[in-house]
Design a protein around this motif. Structure first.
Motif: not given
Length: 121
Positions: A109-114
């Motif tokens: 569901a949730y992701w960082g920008k890398g």
């Protein structure tokens, strides 16, 4: 809303090590399972490793088994990926992701920008 921020990427020589961090904020992060994914230029995003909210379960893709270790410190709301014996094929943008359901897929569901990892001599 859960926010995830990755750090720790950089340039490293083959055989070297890096430790990535994924800092969570905004919600009670220890309720979430966390995964690390990566995407190399021209390739699809792939799962690298996942850890359950209690650290009782972990998973790794075959190509990183024995070299990468995932861990979490719920008191610090942070998940780590220790990467040893790095190879040029580990070069990619590394993302962390979170979900309340136990899964290790791009559907989290949730992701960082890398954070970018480059393995090169």
């Amino acid at each position: 809303q859960l926010q995830l921020v990755e750090s720790g990427g950089g340039l490293v020589q083959p055989g070297g090590s890096l430790r990535l961090s994924c800092a969570a904020s905004g919600l009670t992060s220890d309720l979430y399972h966390i995964g690390w994914f990566r995407q190399a230029p021209g390739k699809e995003r792939e799962g690298v490793s996942c850890i359950s909210r209690s650290s009782g379960s972990t998973s790794y893709r075959d190509s990183v088994k024995g070299r990468f270790t995932i861990s979490r410190d719920n008191a610090k709301n942070t998940v780590y990926l220790q990467m040893n014996s790095l190879k040029p094929e580990d070069t990619a943008i590394y993302y962390c992701a979170a979900d309340r359901r136990w899964q290790c897929t791009a559907g989290m569901a949730y992701w960082g920008k890398g954070t970018l990892v480059i393995v090169s001599s």
